[in-house]
Motif scaffolding. Sequence first.
Motif, PDB file in Angstrom:
ATOM      1  N   MET A  77       0.830  -1.200   0.000  1.00  4.89           N
ATOM      2  CA  MET A  77       0.000   0.000   0.000  1.00  4.89           C
ATOM      3  C   MET A  77       0.864   1.249   0.000  1.00  4.89           C
ATOM      4  SD  MET A  77      -3.146  -0.860   2.616  1.00  4.89           S
ATOM      5  CE  MET A  77      -4.055   0.589   2.034  1.00  4.89           C
ATOM      6  N   ALA A  78       0.254   2.367  -0.345  1.00  7.54           N
ATOM      7  CA  ALA A  78       0.916   3.669  -0.272  1.00  7.54           C
ATOM      8  C   ALA A  78       0.050   4.558   0.621  1.00  7.54           C
ATOM      9  CB  ALA A  78       1.067   4.268  -1.663  1.00  7.54           C
ATOM     10  N   PRO A  79       0.139   4.383   1.958  1.00  6.73           N
ATOM     11  CA  PRO A  79      -0.771   5.085   2.860  1.00  6.73           C
ATOM     12  C   PRO A  79      -0.427   6.559   3.031  1.00  6.73           C
ATOM     13  CG  PRO A  79       0.780   3.773   4.120  1.00  6.73           C
ATOM     14  CD  PRO A  79       1.039   3.457   2.673  1.00  6.73           C
ATOM     15  N   VAL A  80      -1.458   7.401   3.005  1.00  7.47           N
ATOM     16  CA  VAL A  80      -1.344   8.829   3.284  1.00  7.47           C
ATOM     17  C   VAL A  80      -2.411   9.159   4.328  1.00  7.47           C
ATOM     18  CG1 VAL A  80      -1.416  11.164   2.350  1.00  7.47           C
ATOM     19  CG2 VAL A  80      -0.554   9.272   0.942  1.00  7.47           C
ATOM     20  N   PHE A  81      -2.075  10.045   5.280  1.00  4.45           N
ATOM     21  CA  PHE A  81      -2.947  10.285   6.422  1.00  4.45           C
ATOM     22  C   PHE A  81      -3.452  11.730   6.459  1.00  4.45           C
ATOM     23  CE2 PHE A  81       0.061   6.941   7.414  1.00  4.45           C
ATOM     24  CZ  PHE A  81      -0.763   5.924   7.880  1.00  4.45           C
ATOM     25  N   LEU A  82      -4.744  11.858   6.738  1.00  6.95           N
ATOM     26  CA  LEU A  82      -5.390  13.154   6.923  1.00  6.95           C
ATOM     27  C   LEU A  82      -6.149  13.118   8.247  1.00  6.95           C
ATOM     28  CD1 LEU A  82      -7.098  13.469   3.395  1.00  6.95           C
ATOM     29  CD2 LEU A  82      -4.825  14.300   4.028  1.00  6.95           C
ATOM     30  N   HIS A 127      -3.365   6.897  13.843  1.00 10.90           N
ATOM     31  CA  HIS A 127      -3.222   6.725  12.393  1.00 10.90           C
ATOM     32  C   HIS A 127      -2.873   5.276  12.085  1.00 10.90           C
ATOM     33  CE1 HIS A 127      -3.123  11.150  11.946  1.00 10.90           C
ATOM     34  NE2 HIS A 127      -2.459  11.098  13.085  1.00 10.90           N
ATOM     35  N   ALA A 128      -3.677   4.628  11.250  1.00  8.17           N
ATOM     36  CA  ALA A 128      -3.443   3.230  10.900  1.00  8.17           C
ATOM     37  C   ALA A 128      -4.060   2.963   9.534  1.00  8.17           C
ATOM     38  CB  ALA A 128      -4.063   2.300  11.947  1.00  8.17           C
ATOM     39  N   THR A 129      -3.604   1.901   8.901  1.00  8.31           N
ATOM     40  CA  THR A 129      -4.219   1.457   7.658  1.00  8.31           C
ATOM     41  C   THR A 129      -4.852   0.107   7.894  1.00  8.31           C
ATOM     42  OG1 THR A 129      -3.820   0.788   5.369  1.00  8.31           O
ATOM     43  CG2 THR A 129      -1.957   0.580   6.902  1.00  8.31           C
ATOM     44  N   GLY A 130      -6.111  -0.018   7.479  1.00  7.91           N
ATOM     45  CA  GLY A 130      -6.848  -1.258   7.723  1.00  7.91           C
ATOM     46  C   GLY A 130      -6.902  -2.185   6.533  1.00  7.91           C
ATOM     47  N   GLY A 131      -6.057  -1.945   5.533  1.00 11.00           N
ATOM     48  CA  GLY A 131      -6.021  -2.833   4.379  1.00 11.00           C
ATOM     49  C   GLY A 131      -7.058  -2.509   3.316  1.00 11.00           C
ATOM     50  N   THR A 132      -7.788  -1.406   3.487  1.00 13.71           N
ATOM     51  CA  THR A 132      -8.779  -0.976   2.497  1.00 13.71           C
ATOM     52  C   THR A 132      -8.360   0.374   1.926  1.00 13.71           C
ATOM     53  OG1 THR A 132     -10.072  -0.064   4.334  1.00 13.71           O
ATOM     54  CG2 THR A 132     -10.720  -2.231   3.516  1.00 13.71           C
ATOM     55  N   ALA A 133      -9.018   0.795   0.853  1.00 12.95           N
ATOM     56  CA  ALA A 133      -8.637   2.062   0.215  1.00 12.95           C
ATOM     57  C   ALA A 133      -8.816   3.240   1.163  1.00 12.95           C
ATOM     58  CB  ALA A 133      -9.444   2.275  -1.058  1.00 12.95           C
ATOM     59  N   ILE A 134      -9.838   3.167   2.028  1.00 17.53           N
ATOM     60  CA  ILE A 134     -10.100   4.196   3.026  1.00 17.53           C
ATOM     61  C   ILE A 134     -10.185   3.553   4.402  1.00 17.53           C
ATOM     62  CG2 ILE A 134     -11.758   5.909   3.883  1.00 17.53           C
ATOM     63  CD1 ILE A 134     -10.462   6.889   1.388  1.00 17.53           C
ATOM     64  N   THR A 135      -9.461   4.115   5.372  1.00 14.85           N
ATOM     65  CA  THR A 135      -9.534   3.675   6.762  1.00 14.85           C
ATOM     66  C   THR A 135      -9.847   4.887   7.626  1.00 14.85           C
ATOM     67  OG1 THR A 135      -7.894   1.917   6.434  1.00 14.85           O
ATOM     68  CG2 THR A 135      -8.293   2.630   8.697  1.00 14.85           C
ATOM     69  N   LEU A 136     -10.813   4.746   8.532  1.00 20.00           N
ATOM     70  CA  LEU A 136     -11.153   5.810   9.463  1.00 20.00           C
ATOM     71  C   LEU A 136     -10.721   5.424  10.870  1.00 20.00           C
ATOM     72  CD1 LEU A 136     -14.775   6.720   8.284  1.00 20.00           C
ATOM     73  CD2 LEU A 136     -12.640   7.913   7.723  1.00 20.00           C
ATOM     74  N   GLY A 137     -10.142   6.387  11.597  1.00 20.55           N
ATOM     75  CA  GLY A 137      -9.754   6.190  12.986  1.00 20.55           C
ATOM     76  C   GLY A 137     -10.478   7.197  13.867  1.00 20.55           C
ATOM     77  N   LEU A 138     -11.160   6.713  14.900  1.00 23.93           N
ATOM     78  CA  LEU A 138     -11.957   7.575  15.782  1.00 23.93           C
ATOM     79  C   LEU A 138     -11.256   7.749  17.121  1.00 23.93           C
ATOM     80  CD1 LEU A 138     -13.937   6.365  13.652  1.00 23.93           C
ATOM     81  CD2 LEU A 138     -15.687   6.388  15.419  1.00 23.93           C
ATOM     82  N   GLY A 139     -11.114   8.996  17.536  1.00 23.40           N
ATOM     83  CA  GLY A 139     -10.581   9.290  18.857  1.00 23.40           C
ATOM     84  C   GLY A 139     -11.705   9.579  19.836  1.00 23.40           C
ATOM     85  N   GLN A 140     -11.337  10.074  21.008  1.00 29.43           N
ATOM     86  CA  GLN A 140     -12.341  10.366  22.028  1.00 29.43           C
ATOM     87  C   GLN A 140     -13.120  11.638  21.687  1.00 29.43           C
ATOM     88  OE1 GLN A 140     -10.828  11.638  25.859  1.00 29.43           O
ATOM     89  NE2 GLN A 140      -9.000  12.546  24.962  1.00 29.43           N
ATOM     90  N   VAL A 141     -14.333  11.723  22.202  1.00 29.19           N
ATOM     91  CA  VAL A 141     -15.123  12.954  22.129  1.00 29.19           C
ATOM     92  C   VAL A 141     -14.908  13.682  23.448  1.00 29.19           C
ATOM     93  CG1 VAL A 141     -17.423  13.937  21.926  1.00 29.19           C
ATOM     94  CG2 VAL A 141     -16.831  11.884  20.620  1.00 29.19           C
ATOM     95  N   LYS A 142     -14.346  14.896  23.376  1.00 25.68           N
ATOM     96  CA  LYS A 142     -14.033  15.603  24.618  1.00 25.68           C
ATOM     97  C   LYS A 142     -14.361  17.090  24.501  1.00 25.68           C
ATOM     98  CE  LYS A 142      -9.191  16.844  23.776  1.00 25.68           C
ATOM     99  NZ  LYS A 142      -7.838  16.842  24.368  1.00 25.68           N
TER     100      LYS A 142
END
Length: 228
Positions: free
Chosen positions: A1-6, A166-181
Amino acid sequence: MAPVFLDTDVDFTEVIAHRKRASEEGARYSYLSYVLRSATRVLEKHPDCNAALGGGVLPKLAHFSAVRPKIAMDRTLSGQRVVLSAVLPDLRGAGLDEIQRAIARIRDTPVGKLPELRGTVMLHRLPALFGWPAFRAGMAALGKRPQLMGTLAVSSLGHRAVNGFHATGGTAITLGLGQVKPTPVARENEVVIAPVMRLNLCFDHRVVDGAEAADVLDEIKTDLENTS
């Protein structure tokens, strides 16, 4: 993969208000359910992001009509704490009730009784020498990717003091959720305190263009902030 993070910050004021109203009516929805609903809506409008690339000498790109999120779970397998992933059914057109039921079934059913995890459990029990080739052989058939890997990966660490990851889940798009504060935000030239969640997006640059990935993240944010 070529992961890029936003990443971006999402104001959860409307989500929390909707969640409270639903709770008063006897319905309980997790934050994950809201994110899955918004992400599914957005990916339906961005088919190029609901895709997978197969390796080899002549790589092949496959686009999928179904939006099947893969969610990560903190479970115990053979006495060891592990992260297991399970693929949800196609969520196109699904409401919060349907999404929450799908999550609850995966969350509350014992690992050994989940058909979706049989392959994963078998891989965990194999020595790495055999497990990795078996995994790669399974992933080689692009047509089976939605069932085996999902078309969207979503992980959440919001139950801990984690703002973002930040992580890649092996799919074209991966979402990572943090805490709600509670977080200071600017509204109409005034600083107020609002519930904010950090939302991270990883995209495979071989499949998705950066501009479109930014559109996807922005549209998920907008959909969540206008929850109704």
